[in-house]
Design a protein around this motif. Structure first.
Motif, PDB file in Angstrom:
ATOM      1  N   LYS A 207     -44.224  48.045  87.516  1.00 45.72           N
ATOM      2  CA  LYS A 207     -44.121  47.199  88.703  1.00 45.72           C
ATOM      3  C   LYS A 207     -44.245  45.720  88.343  1.00 45.72           C
ATOM      4  O   LYS A 207     -43.510  44.882  88.852  1.00 45.72           O
ATOM      5  N   ILE A 208     -45.178  45.386  87.431  1.00 45.88           N
ATOM      6  CA  ILE A 208     -45.345  44.010  86.988  1.00 45.88           C
ATOM      7  C   ILE A 208     -45.323  43.992  85.466  1.00 45.88           C
ATOM      8  O   ILE A 208     -46.156  44.634  84.819  1.00 45.88           O
ATOM      9  N   ASN A 209     -44.390  43.267  84.893  1.00 46.02           N
ATOM     10  CA  ASN A 209     -44.185  43.218  83.453  1.00 46.02           C
ATOM     11  C   ASN A 209     -44.380  41.785  82.963  1.00 46.02           C
ATOM     12  O   ASN A 209     -43.773  40.856  83.500  1.00 46.02           O
ATOM     13  N   PHE A 210     -45.234  41.615  81.966  1.00 48.98           N
ATOM     14  CA  PHE A 210     -45.503  40.292  81.407  1.00 48.98           C
ATOM     15  C   PHE A 210     -44.920  40.195  79.999  1.00 48.98           C
ATOM     16  O   PHE A 210     -44.999  41.157  79.217  1.00 48.98           O
ATOM     17  N   TYR A 211     -44.373  39.015  79.669  1.00 48.12           N
ATOM     18  CA  TYR A 211     -43.795  38.801  78.341  1.00 48.12           C
ATOM     19  C   TYR A 211     -44.236  37.442  77.798  1.00 48.12           C
ATOM     20  O   TYR A 211     -44.149  36.431  78.489  1.00 48.12           O
ATOM     21  N   THR A 212     -44.695  37.448  76.567  1.00 52.41           N
ATOM     22  CA  THR A 212     -44.941  36.190  75.865  1.00 52.41           C
ATOM     23  C   THR A 212     -43.685  35.843  75.058  1.00 52.41           C
ATOM     24  O   THR A 212     -42.655  36.512  75.171  1.00 52.41           O
ATOM     25  N   ALA A 213     -43.781  34.810  74.219  1.00 50.46           N
ATOM     26  CA  ALA A 213     -42.621  34.352  73.447  1.00 50.46           C
ATOM     27  C   ALA A 213     -42.050  35.429  72.538  1.00 50.46           C
ATOM     28  O   ALA A 213     -40.920  35.299  72.055  1.00 50.46           O
ATOM     29  N   ARG A 214     -42.799  36.486  72.292  1.00 49.52           N
ATOM     30  CA  ARG A 214     -42.282  37.589  71.470  1.00 49.52           C
ATOM     31  C   ARG A 214     -40.981  38.130  72.058  1.00 49.52           C
ATOM     32  O   ARG A 214     -40.106  38.606  71.317  1.00 49.52           O
ATOM     33  N   ALA A 215     -40.839  38.067  73.380  1.00 52.62           N
ATOM     34  CA  ALA A 215     -39.668  38.658  74.042  1.00 52.62           C
ATOM     35  C   ALA A 215     -38.778  37.603  74.679  1.00 52.62           C
ATOM     36  O   ALA A 215     -37.987  37.912  75.565  1.00 52.62           O
ATOM     37  N   PHE A 216     -38.895  36.354  74.243  1.00 52.02           N
ATOM     38  CA  PHE A 216     -38.055  35.308  74.821  1.00 52.02           C
ATOM     39  C   PHE A 216     -36.632  35.344  74.277  1.00 52.02           C
ATOM     40  O   PHE A 216     -35.724  34.765  74.866  1.00 52.02           O
ATOM     41  N   SER A 217     -36.418  35.974  73.132  1.00 51.43           N
ATOM     42  CA  SER A 217     -35.069  36.044  72.551  1.00 51.43           C
ATOM     43  C   SER A 217     -34.980  37.278  71.666  1.00 51.43           C
ATOM     44  O   SER A 217     -35.996  37.867  71.286  1.00 51.43           O
ATOM     45  N   GLY A 218     -33.749  37.672  71.388  1.00 53.83           N
ATOM     46  CA  GLY A 218     -33.526  38.745  70.427  1.00 53.83           C
ATOM     47  C   GLY A 218     -33.941  40.126  70.870  1.00 53.83           C
ATOM     48  O   GLY A 218     -34.165  41.002  70.032  1.00 53.83           O
ATOM     49  N   CYS A 219     -34.065  40.367  72.174  1.00 54.26           N
ATOM     50  CA  CYS A 219     -34.395  41.722  72.637  1.00 54.26           C
ATOM     51  C   CYS A 219     -33.629  41.995  73.932  1.00 54.26           C
ATOM     52  O   CYS A 219     -33.193  41.075  74.621  1.00 54.26           O
TER      53      CYS A 219
END
Length: 407
Positions: A207-219
């Protein structure tokens, strides 16, 4: 082997990430910087080299190793008219972005008439993400959270585990001898979240998904029900700044099959107020004016070192980085670093771009593939519980600034 009889081809994708990686502070990025230096040194040993990115940095920021006109040509790929879509960006300017974000995410968790889509929050701070999850209910809503951040650092996982343990002990008045495991069965998904608090982009969305810079590109993130939120809680922190020309595009591109426009929650920054107020509106002119001031300070530091090195021995590395300087790992002398200088210049442009609604719109117009909506929120009006749109029904006067987005 890379030799004339059997030449290897060097292909470097996501060029803009090299700058971001190199910019990391020496405490957690010294090895990374050394690896990038070695990679740049090795470029000239290859007969054929291609460096590519969908969000390429400006040519004036290119690495020196790529500026040899006898070796390299720059190509800009332009897609046929009608084959691309403008990105509609909703700006939500707030005095307290954190308060606004928490209030928005509560709508996804309410028992009656929750927002039916899934929130995907791009916020580059594990500490802030954990704080928000605790406020939203880390125990009762554990099954509804997914956090994607660095899994190499065990401290990240331990932070979430410690928060769960503390929440249980406080709520149930447990002493150190009591087991928190007995409480897990009372909350859906709590045991799973405790044992594996760090998720992956390929895990099913929650329902709520958090992303740090790890997932800002290339995924690739697949969720047809995704509502993306891009958040800058503290514009003084470089790690939370989003460049319209690079990071915004990269983040929006992660959600491969979502059609909902991203919502940017932010507060105008006073931190770089002088940079913004002295802006001419021409990004190249502004960049060059900034660099003149930066170089003056950098030259003063280098001159001080020449006169008496002991004066600069105690200068922190982070301070030196602000002026495009670093310490030679071998001699410990302060030296210019063109990569840091270039990254700083791009960061200053980013700060100008997020200083206000006007400058974000100008940056979007400069990129020519965004349309921008400004949201004016009237909190005096009651919020309807029937709305199924992730944009609050209290929004009035949504003003199109650049171009009409697709329906």
């Amino acid at each position: 082997p890379n030799n004339p009889s059997r030449p290897c081809f060097l292909y470097i994708d996501e060029m803009q990430e090299i700058y971001d990686s190199y910019q990391k502070s020496p405490d957690d990025g010294r090895d990374r910087r050394e690896s990038i230096r070695k990679m740049l040194d090795v470029i000239n040993k290859f007969q054929h080299v291609v460096v590519i990115s969908a969000t390429i940095v400006a040519e004036r920021f290119f690495f020196d190793q790529l500026l040899d006109p006898n070796r390299f040509k720059v190509y800009h790929v332009k897609f046929p008219q009608g084959s691309t879509e403008k990105i509609c960006l909703h700006l939500r300017q707030c005095e307290s972005p954190r308060t606004e974000l928490v209030a928005e995410l509560r709508k996804y968790l309410r028992k009656e008439n929750p927002i039916p889509s899934n929130a995907h929050v791009f916020l580059n701070s594990v500490r802030e993400i954990l704080s928000i999850i605790k406020e939203l209910g880390i125990l009762e809503n554990a099954s509804k959270f997914k956090v994607v951040c660095s899994s190499k650092d065990e401290k990240n996982a331990n932070k979430f585990k410690k928060a769960i343990e503390t929440a249980i002990k406080r709520r149930y008045k447990l002493d150190n001898s009591a087991s928190i495991q007995d409480i897990f069965q009372m909350y859906e998904g709590l045991a799973d979240f405790y044992n594996s608090p760090i998720g992956s982009t390929i895990d099913p969305p929650r329902k709520i998904n958090f992303y740090t810079a790890r997932a800002f590109s290339g995924c690739d993130i697949y969720d047809e029900d995704a509502q993306p939120y891009i958040v800058t809680l503290d514009p003084k922190k470089i790690n939370q700044v989003f460049d319209v020309s690079t990071k915004f595009k990269q983040v929006v591109g992660r959600l491969r099959n979502s059609t909902r426009p991203p919502i940017y929650i932010y507060k105008p920054s006073g931190y770089f107020y002088d940079v913004y107020t002295h802006s001419t509106g021409d990004p190249i002119v502004d960049d060059m004016n900034d660099e003149k001031e930066i170089k003056l300070t950098a030259n003063d530091i280098l001159e001080s070192q020449k006169k008496n090195r002991s004066i600069t021995d105690g200068t922190p590395e982070d301070y030196l980085n602000r002026f495009g300087l670093t310490r030679d790992p071998n001699t410990k002398n302060i030296i210019p670093d063109t990569i840091i200088a270039a990254q700083n210049a791009m960061n200053r442009r980013s700060f100008r771009d997020i200083s206000s609604y006007t400058t974000i719109s100008a940056a979007a117009a400069r990129e020519n593939d965004w349309s921008v909506y400004q949201e004016t929120i009237d909190y005096s009006k009651p919020t309807s519980s029937k709305s199924e749109t992730p944009i609050p029904p209290t929004v009035d006067n949504s003003t199109e600034v650049v171009a009409k987005p697709r329906t």
